[in-house]
Design a protein around this motif. Sequence first.
Motif, PDB file in Angstrom:
ATOM      1  N   GLU A  26       0.618  -1.189  -0.023  1.00 18.27           N
ATOM      2  CA  GLU A  26       0.010   0.012  -0.144  1.00 18.27           C
ATOM      3  C   GLU A  26       0.877   1.403   0.031  1.00 18.27           C
ATOM      4  N   ASN A  27       1.786   1.339  -1.007  1.00 14.19           N
ATOM      5  CA  ASN A  27       2.449   2.326  -1.222  1.00 14.19           C
ATOM      6  C   ASN A  27       3.312   2.664  -0.219  1.00 14.19           C
ATOM      7  N   GLY A  28       4.088   1.621   0.595  1.00 18.52           N
ATOM      8  CA  GLY A  28       4.821   1.620   1.612  1.00 18.52           C
ATOM      9  C   GLY A  28       4.285   2.121   3.124  1.00 18.52           C
ATOM     10  N   ASN A  29       3.175   1.955   3.004  1.00 18.74           N
ATOM     11  CA  ASN A  29       2.442   2.460   4.471  1.00 18.74           C
ATOM     12  C   ASN A  29       2.091   1.136   5.435  1.00 18.74           C
ATOM     13  N   LEU A  30       2.472  -0.002   4.619  1.00 22.09           N
ATOM     14  CA  LEU A  30       2.059  -1.162   5.423  1.00 22.09           C
ATOM     15  C   LEU A  30       3.335  -2.238   5.570  1.00 22.09           C
ATOM     16  N   SER A  31       3.966  -2.581   6.622  1.00 16.10           N
ATOM     17  CA  SER A  31       4.912  -3.374   6.515  1.00 16.10           C
ATOM     18  C   SER A  31       4.213  -4.886   6.974  1.00 16.10           C
ATOM     19  N   ILE A  32       4.739  -5.851   6.620  1.00 15.01           N
ATOM     20  CA  ILE A  32       4.401  -7.216   6.929  1.00 15.01           C
ATOM     21  C   ILE A  32       5.605  -8.038   6.923  1.00 15.01           C
ATOM     22  N   ASP A  33       5.743  -8.722   7.921  1.00 21.59           N
ATOM     23  CA  ASP A  33       7.243  -9.519   8.213  1.00 21.59           C
ATOM     24  C   ASP A  33       6.679 -10.835   8.534  1.00 21.59           C
ATOM     25  N   TYR A  34       6.805 -11.698   7.335  1.00 21.33           N
ATOM     26  CA  TYR A  34       6.368 -13.109   7.747  1.00 21.33           C
ATOM     27  C   TYR A  34       7.186 -13.959   8.315  1.00 21.33           C
ATOM     28  N   LYS A  35       6.557 -14.774   9.434  1.00 20.26           N
ATOM     29  CA  LYS A  35       7.613 -15.402  10.479  1.00 20.26           C
ATOM     30  C   LYS A  35       7.617 -16.997  10.010  1.00 20.26           C
ATOM     31  N   ASN A  36       6.431 -17.589  10.239  1.00 14.27           N
ATOM     32  CA  ASN A  36       6.441 -18.916   9.747  1.00 14.27           C
ATOM     33  C   ASN A  36       4.982 -19.599   9.807  1.00 14.27           C
ATOM     34  N   ALA A  37       4.815 -20.673   9.599  1.00 15.86           N
ATOM     35  CA  ALA A  37       3.533 -21.530   9.154  1.00 15.86           C
ATOM     36  C   ALA A  37       3.693 -22.831   9.788  1.00 15.86           C
ATOM     37  N   GLN A  38       2.569 -23.167  10.496  1.00 18.03           N
ATOM     38  CA  GLN A  38       2.653 -24.690  10.757  1.00 18.03           C
ATOM     39  C   GLN A  38       1.331 -25.333  10.998  1.00 18.03           C
ATOM     40  N   LEU A  57     -10.240 -31.799   7.033  1.00 16.48           N
ATOM     41  CA  LEU A  57      -9.820 -30.745   7.165  1.00 16.48           C
ATOM     42  C   LEU A  57      -8.618 -30.630   8.224  1.00 16.48           C
ATOM     43  N   MET A  58      -7.514 -29.920   8.060  1.00 16.58           N
ATOM     44  CA  MET A  58      -6.703 -29.495   8.781  1.00 16.58           C
ATOM     45  C   MET A  58      -6.461 -28.064   9.150  1.00 16.58           C
ATOM     46  N   LYS A  59      -6.065 -27.583  10.310  1.00 16.05           N
ATOM     47  CA  LYS A  59      -5.755 -26.153  10.653  1.00 16.05           C
ATOM     48  C   LYS A  59      -4.510 -25.601  10.663  1.00 16.05           C
ATOM     49  N   VAL A  60      -4.230 -24.627   9.739  1.00 18.01           N
ATOM     50  CA  VAL A  60      -2.759 -24.256   9.649  1.00 18.01           C
ATOM     51  C   VAL A  60      -2.636 -22.863  10.155  1.00 18.01           C
ATOM     52  N   LYS A  61      -1.575 -22.427  10.716  1.00 20.84           N
ATOM     53  CA  LYS A  61      -1.450 -21.115  11.457  1.00 20.84           C
ATOM     54  C   LYS A  61      -0.302 -20.458  10.863  1.00 20.84           C
ATOM     55  N   VAL A  62      -0.686 -19.173  10.366  1.00 20.89           N
ATOM     56  CA  VAL A  62       0.487 -18.330   9.820  1.00 20.89           C
ATOM     57  C   VAL A  62       0.678 -17.350  10.866  1.00 20.89           C
ATOM     58  N   LYS A 174      -0.737   0.269  15.684  1.00 17.31           N
ATOM     59  CA  LYS A 174       0.170   0.511  14.903  1.00 17.31           C
ATOM     60  C   LYS A 174       1.203  -0.513  14.566  1.00 17.31           C
ATOM     61  N   LYS A 175       1.383  -1.373  15.583  1.00 19.91           N
ATOM     62  CA  LYS A 175       2.498  -2.371  15.409  1.00 19.91           C
ATOM     63  C   LYS A 175       1.988  -3.632  16.210  1.00 19.91           C
ATOM     64  N   PHE A 176       1.879  -4.723  15.511  1.00 17.15           N
ATOM     65  CA  PHE A 176       1.476  -6.050  16.399  1.00 17.15           C
ATOM     66  C   PHE A 176       1.741  -7.156  15.569  1.00 17.15           C
ATOM     67  N   SER A 177       2.074  -8.363  16.394  1.00 15.73           N
ATOM     68  CA  SER A 177       1.783  -9.706  15.907  1.00 15.73           C
ATOM     69  C   SER A 177       0.813 -10.197  15.451  1.00 15.73           C
ATOM     70  N   ALA A 178       0.516 -10.949  14.414  1.00 12.30           N
ATOM     71  CA  ALA A 178      -0.875 -11.482  14.153  1.00 12.30           C
ATOM     72  C   ALA A 178      -0.643 -12.967  13.822  1.00 12.30           C
ATOM     73  N   LEU A 179      -1.773 -13.825  14.048  1.00 11.30           N
ATOM     74  CA  LEU A 179      -1.908 -15.071  13.814  1.00 11.30           C
ATOM     75  C   LEU A 179      -3.078 -15.482  12.975  1.00 11.30           C
ATOM     76  N   PHE A 180      -2.960 -16.031  11.688  1.00 12.70           N
ATOM     77  CA  PHE A 180      -4.206 -16.207  11.079  1.00 12.70           C
ATOM     78  C   PHE A 180      -4.216 -17.827  10.822  1.00 12.70           C
ATOM     79  N   PHE A 181      -5.256 -18.048  10.988  1.00 15.76           N
ATOM     80  CA  PHE A 181      -5.693 -19.615  11.078  1.00 15.76           C
ATOM     81  C   PHE A 181      -6.667 -20.035   9.665  1.00 15.76           C
TER      82      PHE A 181
END
Length: 207
Positions: A26-38, A57-62, A174-181
């Motif tokens: 988004e024009n340099g306004n959002l930073s996403i730092d991918y860590k891992n998935a499992q 089905l299986m559940k995947v966390k990113v 403004k800054k946070f860690s996130a878990l996507f399932f």
Amino acid sequence: MTIRTTLVLACLILTFTGFSQEKLFENGNLSIDYKNAQKVSSTMHLNSVTKIKSKDLMKVKVKCKIRSLNKERVDPNKFSLVDHTNKLRYRPTDISHQPVAMYMAYVRLLKDNINYRGRPGFMMSANPSPIKYDPEIKDSFDDYSIDGYTNIELPLKISKKKQSVVYFEPHKFKKFSALFFFAIPKNLETQSLEFYYGKNKVADVEL
């Protein structure tokens, strides 16, 4: 400084740089730092509020770290898991974020106007998220569909007879860690998975 020391320092710099997958959007306004998935438990997970009952089905966390560089609200509905082999695009089943010491579940929004009274029977979490119907908040997930790919979104069971797809309320941390399932099939042929923001690839996903 000796040649040996210089080479060691160079290797360390290259090593630590290689671990970072931080990208700007988004024009340099959002930073996403991918860590891992499992893969995680489908029945219960401390930071996941949904329970998957299907054995297919299986559940995947990113996990990733997100920064809003212009202090605008972050829209979690732009994130997806894309399977290029089978041409599928998955919507998150639930999302947790960590702006402080502990993870908190995103507020979930119902796509359908169902009279939800807060029955927690389908939740398996120490931190269940609120659920509400608010058509004023836009669901942007379909805006980033990929031509030739099928969007996969599993409805949440509200009661024995009622169910609805859920999406998520943007927030202004403004800054946070996130878990996507994500809930994905176990029996598909080889899957080539990538984590996406909008129509942009964030990172390759290896399970």
